[in-house]
Design a protein around this motif. Structure first.
Motif, PDB file in Angstrom:
ATOM      1  N   LYS A 146      60.506 -72.349  36.540  1.00  0.00           N
ATOM      2  CA  LYS A 146      61.333 -71.501  35.689  1.00  0.00           C
ATOM      3  C   LYS A 146      62.420 -70.856  36.543  1.00  0.00           C
ATOM      4  O   LYS A 146      62.185 -70.524  37.709  1.00  0.00           O
ATOM      5  N   THR A 203      68.523 -75.572  30.621  1.00  0.00           N
ATOM      6  CA  THR A 203      67.156 -75.728  30.121  1.00  0.00           C
ATOM      7  C   THR A 203      66.957 -77.127  29.552  1.00  0.00           C
ATOM      8  O   THR A 203      65.963 -77.796  29.855  1.00  0.00           O
ATOM      9  N   ARG A 230      64.594 -79.848  31.680  1.00  0.00           N
ATOM     10  CA  ARG A 230      63.243 -80.044  31.126  1.00  0.00           C
ATOM     11  C   ARG A 230      62.569 -81.284  31.698  1.00  0.00           C
ATOM     12  O   ARG A 230      61.416 -81.232  32.141  1.00  0.00           O
ATOM     13  N   GLY A 283      63.027 -75.244  34.393  1.00  0.00           N
ATOM     14  CA  GLY A 283      63.295 -74.497  33.181  1.00  0.00           C
ATOM     15  C   GLY A 283      62.026 -73.965  32.562  1.00  0.00           C
ATOM     16  O   GLY A 283      60.928 -74.293  33.003  1.00  0.00           O
ATOM     17  N   PRO A 284      62.191 -73.137  31.576  1.00  0.00           N
ATOM     18  CA  PRO A 284      63.469 -72.770  31.000  1.00  0.00           C
ATOM     19  C   PRO A 284      64.301 -71.908  31.953  1.00  0.00           C
ATOM     20  O   PRO A 284      63.772 -71.289  32.872  1.00  0.00           O
ATOM     21  N   VAL A 285      65.591 -71.912  31.708  1.00  0.00           N
ATOM     22  CA  VAL A 285      66.510 -71.033  32.420  1.00  0.00           C
ATOM     23  C   VAL A 285      66.778 -69.866  31.470  1.00  0.00           C
ATOM     24  O   VAL A 285      67.222 -70.072  30.350  1.00  0.00           O
ATOM     25  N   GLU A 286      66.457 -68.680  31.931  1.00  0.00           N
ATOM     26  CA  GLU A 286      66.608 -67.507  31.078  1.00  0.00           C
ATOM     27  C   GLU A 286      67.464 -66.460  31.758  1.00  0.00           C
ATOM     28  O   GLU A 286      67.530 -66.399  32.988  1.00  0.00           O
TER      29      GLU A 286
END
Length: 157
Positions: free
Chosen positions: A2, A28, A32, A37-40
């Motif tokens: 992540k 994201t 995958r 990811g996810p990229v937040e």
């Protein structure tokens, strides 16, 4: 792995916020299949002014997120080429890191306690960039890194 972009200040419904979210979503989707990811993007706000107060809220969020490779953005950091950043992110993933947190501080930079606790310091070159644009540039570089690792033609040397 992540990837969290942890930033001081809320951008609201600005064009920069929208663009940064778009790049995070693209990263994201591309990452995958690569185990990225996810990229937040997480925004925090300090109720008190100053770097020490910002460091408190950032550290609380870091603790809440759990173990991570911690990187900070700072003008005295290392500027990397896009391919080098992509390779670095790929190595962190391959070495078993489950999360990477990259911090963008407030207008006055980051408190010394955060700078010293980071595993690395990233710079966007020798220019000074507005906070909102730095966030967009970082999100775009994460997206670019995922496309490089995926073999996509998005990045050109």
């Amino acid at each position: 792995m992540k990837i969290t972009l942890l930033t001081v200040h809320r951008l609201g419904a600005s064009p920069e916020a929208s663009l940064a979210k778009d790049y995070a979503a693209r990263a994201t989707a591309t990452g995958r299949a690569l185990g990225l990811g996810p990229v937040e993007i997480i925004e925090v706000e300090s109720r008190k002014p100053g770097k020490a107060a910002e460091a408190e809220v950032l550290m609380a969020q870091i603790t809440a997120l759990g173990p991570a490779w911690l990187a900070v953005c700072d003008e005295h950091g290392t500027a990397r080429k896009s391919r080098d950043l992509a390779s670095h992110i790929g190595r962190l993933r391959d070495d078993g890191h489950r999360r990477m947190i990259i911090i963008i501080g407030g207008a006055d930079g980051l408190d010394a306690s955060l700078l010293s606790s980071a595993k690395e310091t990233i710079a966007f070159g020798i220019q000074t960039w507005p906070h909102a644009l730095a966030r967009v540039m970082l999100a775009e570089q994460i997206y670019r890194a995922t496309t490089i690792l995926a073999g996509s033609p998005y990045h050109r040397d």
